[in-house]
Design an enzyme around this catalytic site. Structure first.
Site, PDB file in Angstrom:
ATOM      1  N   CYS A 107       0.816  -1.228   0.000  1.00  0.00           N
ATOM      2  CA  CYS A 107       0.000   0.000   0.000  1.00  0.00           C
ATOM      3  C   CYS A 107       0.843   1.269   0.000  1.00  0.00           C
ATOM      4  CB  CYS A 107      -0.940   0.000   1.186  1.00  0.00           C
ATOM      5  SG  CYS A 107      -2.001  -1.433   1.168  1.00  0.00           S
ATOM      6  N   HIS A 138      -3.260   6.806   2.220  1.00  0.00           N
ATOM      7  CA  HIS A 138      -3.731   5.483   1.806  1.00  0.00           C
ATOM      8  C   HIS A 138      -5.063   5.183   2.493  1.00  0.00           C
ATOM      9  CE1 HIS A 138      -4.212   1.363   1.025  1.00  0.00           C
ATOM     10  NE2 HIS A 138      -3.875   0.962   2.243  1.00  0.00           N
ATOM     11  N   ASN A 161     -10.202  -0.623   0.208  1.00  0.00           N
ATOM     12  CA  ASN A 161      -8.740  -0.473   0.217  1.00  0.00           C
ATOM     13  C   ASN A 161      -8.194  -1.015  -1.108  1.00  0.00           C
ATOM     14  OD1 ASN A 161      -5.996  -0.852   0.545  1.00  0.00           O
ATOM     15  ND2 ASN A 161      -6.139  -1.653   2.627  1.00  0.00           N
TER      16      ASN A 161
HETATM   17  N1  ACO Z   1     -18.164  -9.208   9.504  1.00  0.00           N
HETATM   18  C1  ACO Z   1     -18.614  -9.492  10.743  1.00  0.00           C
HETATM   19  N2  ACO Z   1     -17.801  -9.824  11.760  1.00  0.00           N
HETATM   20  C2  ACO Z   1     -16.481  -9.872  11.515  1.00  0.00           C
HETATM   21  C3  ACO Z   1     -15.940  -9.571  10.236  1.00  0.00           C
HETATM   22  C4  ACO Z   1     -16.847  -9.233   9.217  1.00  0.00           C
HETATM   23  N3  ACO Z   1     -16.439  -8.931   7.970  1.00  0.00           N
HETATM   24  N4  ACO Z   1     -14.604  -9.688  10.296  1.00  0.00           N
HETATM   25  C5  ACO Z   1     -14.290 -10.036  11.559  1.00  0.00           C
HETATM   26  N5  ACO Z   1     -15.420 -10.146  12.298  1.00  0.00           N
HETATM   27  C6  ACO Z   1     -15.551 -10.482  13.713  1.00  0.00           C
HETATM   28  C7  ACO Z   1     -14.370 -11.284  14.222  1.00  0.00           C
HETATM   29  O1  ACO Z   1     -14.563 -12.661  13.985  1.00  0.00           O
HETATM   30  C8  ACO Z   1     -14.378 -10.933  15.693  1.00  0.00           C
HETATM   31  O2  ACO Z   1     -15.373 -11.719  16.298  1.00  0.00           O
HETATM   32  P1  ACO Z   1     -15.156 -12.304  17.795  1.00  0.00           P
HETATM   33  O3  ACO Z   1     -14.989 -11.095  18.669  1.00  0.00           O
HETATM   34  O4  ACO Z   1     -16.410 -13.085  18.047  1.00  0.00           O
HETATM   35  O5  ACO Z   1     -13.902 -13.140  17.703  1.00  0.00           O
HETATM   36  C9  ACO Z   1     -14.855  -9.485  15.730  1.00  0.00           C
HETATM   37  O6  ACO Z   1     -15.516  -9.268  14.466  1.00  0.00           O
HETATM   38  C10 ACO Z   1     -13.742  -8.486  15.909  1.00  0.00           C
HETATM   39  O7  ACO Z   1     -12.694  -8.770  14.978  1.00  0.00           O
HETATM   40  P2  ACO Z   1     -11.356  -7.950  14.963  1.00  0.00           P
HETATM   41  O8  ACO Z   1     -10.455  -8.503  13.894  1.00  0.00           O
HETATM   42  O9  ACO Z   1     -10.804  -7.851  16.355  1.00  0.00           O
HETATM   43  O10 ACO Z   1     -11.880  -6.488  14.519  1.00  0.00           O
HETATM   44  P3  ACO Z   1     -11.132  -5.117  14.535  1.00  0.00           P
HETATM   45  O11 ACO Z   1     -11.888  -4.170  15.358  1.00  0.00           O
HETATM   46  O12 ACO Z   1      -9.657  -5.268  14.796  1.00  0.00           O
HETATM   47  O13 ACO Z   1     -11.282  -4.657  13.011  1.00  0.00           O
HETATM   48  C11 ACO Z   1     -10.095  -4.523  10.919  1.00  0.00           C
HETATM   49  C12 ACO Z   1     -10.709  -5.433  11.984  1.00  0.00           C
HETATM   50  C13 ACO Z   1     -11.203  -3.713  10.298  1.00  0.00           C
HETATM   51  C14 ACO Z   1      -9.431  -5.422   9.885  1.00  0.00           C
HETATM   52  C15 ACO Z   1      -9.056  -3.581  11.565  1.00  0.00           C
HETATM   53  O14 ACO Z   1      -8.168  -4.309  12.380  1.00  0.00           O
HETATM   54  C16 ACO Z   1      -8.248  -2.843  10.525  1.00  0.00           C
HETATM   55  O15 ACO Z   1      -8.772  -2.076   9.731  1.00  0.00           O
HETATM   56  N6  ACO Z   1      -6.920  -3.021  10.511  1.00  0.00           N
HETATM   57  C17 ACO Z   1      -6.059  -2.384   9.517  1.00  0.00           C
HETATM   58  C18 ACO Z   1      -5.893  -3.346   8.402  1.00  0.00           C
HETATM   59  C19 ACO Z   1      -5.336  -2.708   7.178  1.00  0.00           C
HETATM   60  O16 ACO Z   1      -5.422  -1.515   6.999  1.00  0.00           O
HETATM   61  N7  ACO Z   1      -4.785  -3.551   6.332  1.00  0.00           N
HETATM   62  C20 ACO Z   1      -4.343  -3.155   5.065  1.00  0.00           C
HETATM   63  C21 ACO Z   1      -2.965  -2.708   5.107  1.00  0.00           C
HETATM   64  S1  ACO Z   1      -2.594  -2.058   3.609  1.00  0.00           S
HETATM   65  C22 ACO Z   1      -1.722  -3.183   2.654  1.00  0.00           C
HETATM   66  O17 ACO Z   1      -0.524  -3.249   2.758  1.00  0.00           O
HETATM   67  C23 ACO Z   1      -2.456  -4.013   1.644  1.00  0.00           C
END
Ligand code: ACO
Length: 324
Positions: A111, A251, A281
């Site tokens: 990214c 980004h 993204n």
């Molecule tokens: N729909 C419903 N529930 C979901 C989903 C979904 N799509 N995805 C995960 N959950 C659930 C999980 O199973 C978990 O359930 P549990 O509590 O029963 O175990 C709960 O939601 C919370 O999951 P987390 O992963 O802890 O959620 P978080 O608040 O951390 O959000 C997210 C996740 C949105 C991915 C966040 O961590 C984020 O945006 N991180 C940055 C990631 C990013 O930007 N990556 C790209 C980098 S750029 C590159 O180089 C390509």
């Protein structure tokens, strides 16, 4: 003589997939996705590959600028989803747009790819050997997504965007400052299409996932810590203050994350361009797509100082301070 970003352009595949559409394929909801990320829909390629999206963006840039493809000295494509390991996506774009004089290569920095590529292109131009070059960020993230994995599948989209760099007679230069970083010790935080050595002489046969795997929380924490640092550093190393920055084109990974970065870096969130709601993204494509949309909608005006900041797999991150 100055090096200027003279033209921008982007291309998004026609199919728009909403959060509600995704509920047919996985256990998720619009409420969860939108609340955690700010994403409502994303564009997904159906039969176009990364080079097709990049070529369409390139054609739009050339049409807008009025220059011909034969005038290009180089094409750089930033991508983590190339059509193939060889040839480079940039070489395929060269053929598709007819830029026969251009030398071509890809840059892999996930990214942060567009920021890395634009920095490299600016230095190529400053060598004095080249007059015109295209820098494109292009991704088909949909081909490395595990569509059974709701924790990653809802986040990403496909698209391409880019800029034309030209040597001009004006002494003004688009490139004011830069700040690029990587931390390979955290390379496992985001992995896609990993390939082990597998040949007749390999002793241990391993099956590694082809799909994108990500430590979402880890990347969130990394970005909140490291992105404000690069923003502070690039401002400190320039002649500008934060007040002189008209827009931050960051980004588009997650709206909540950008809000946290705004708060920690003391730059009002109103200055952060946003298109994540409609694109998701798009990795290396997100910054040039947003930049073009903001210019086309007259949000960004000529002469403004813009802070580009990227972060992602590698881990990689970095910023460029540019003047349009
Ligand atoms: N729909 C419903 N529930 C979901 C989903 C979904 N799509 N995805 C995960 N959950 C659930 C999980 O199973 C978990 O359930 P549990 O509590 O029963 O175990 C709960 O939601 C919370 O999951 P987390 O992963 O802890 O959620 P978080 O608040 O951390 O959000 C997210 C996740 C949105 C991915 C966040 O961590 C984020 O945006 N991180 C940055 C990631 C990013 O930007 N990556 C790209 C980098 S750029 C590159 O180089 C390509």
């Amino acid at each position: 003589m100055g090096i200027k970003i003279t033209t921008t352009g982007h291309y998004l595949p026609a199919l728009k997939v909403s959060n509600d559409d995704l509920t047919q394929y996985m256990d998720t909801s619009h409420e969860w996705i939108n609340k955690r990320t700010g994403i409502s829909s994303r564009h997904i390629a159906t039969n176009e590959n990364t080079s097709d999206l990049a070529s369409e963006a390139a054609k739009r840039i050339l049409a807008k600028s009025g220059i011909s493809a034969e005038e290009l000295d180089f094409i750089i494509v930033a991508t983590m989803t190339p059509d193939a390991l060889s040839p480079s996506t940039a070489c395929i774009v060269q053929e598709k747009i007819g830029a026969s004089k251009a030398f071509c290569f890809d840059i892999s920095a996930a990214c942060s790819g567009f920021v890395y590529a634009l920095s490299n292109a600016s230095h190529l131009m400053k060598s004095g050997n080249y007059d015109k070059g295209l820098v494109i960020g292009a991704e088909t993230m949909s081909k490395v997504i595990n569509w059974q994995d709701r924790s990653t599948a809802v986040l990403f989209g496909d698209g391409a965007g880019g800029v034309l760099l030209e040597r001009t007679d004006s002494p003004e230069d688009s490139f004011l400052a830069e700040d690029l970083h990587a931390d390979g010790s955290r390379h496992l935080a985001l992995v896609a299409d990993h390939k082990n050595v597998q040949n007749p002489f390999t002793e241990v046969k391993e099956t590694q996932s082809y799909y994108l795997e990500m430590d979402g929380r880890g990347i969130f924490d990394f970005a909140i810590r490291n992105v404000p640092e690069t923003i502070n550093r690039i401002i400190a190393n320039s002649t500008l203050s934060k007040d002189d920055v008209a827009w931050v084109v960051a980004h588009q990974a997650n709206k909540r994350l950008l809000e946290a970065i705004s708060k920690k870096s003391n730059i009002p969130f109103e200055k952060f361009g946003l298109n994540i709601a409609d694109t998701g993204n798009t990795s290396a494509a997100s910054i040039p797509i947003l930049l073009d949309q903001m210019i086309e909608s007259n949000q960004i005006q000529a002469g403004e100082n813009i802070l580009l900041t990227g972060f992602g797999g590698g881990l990689t991150w970095g910023s460029l301070l540019i003047k349009l």
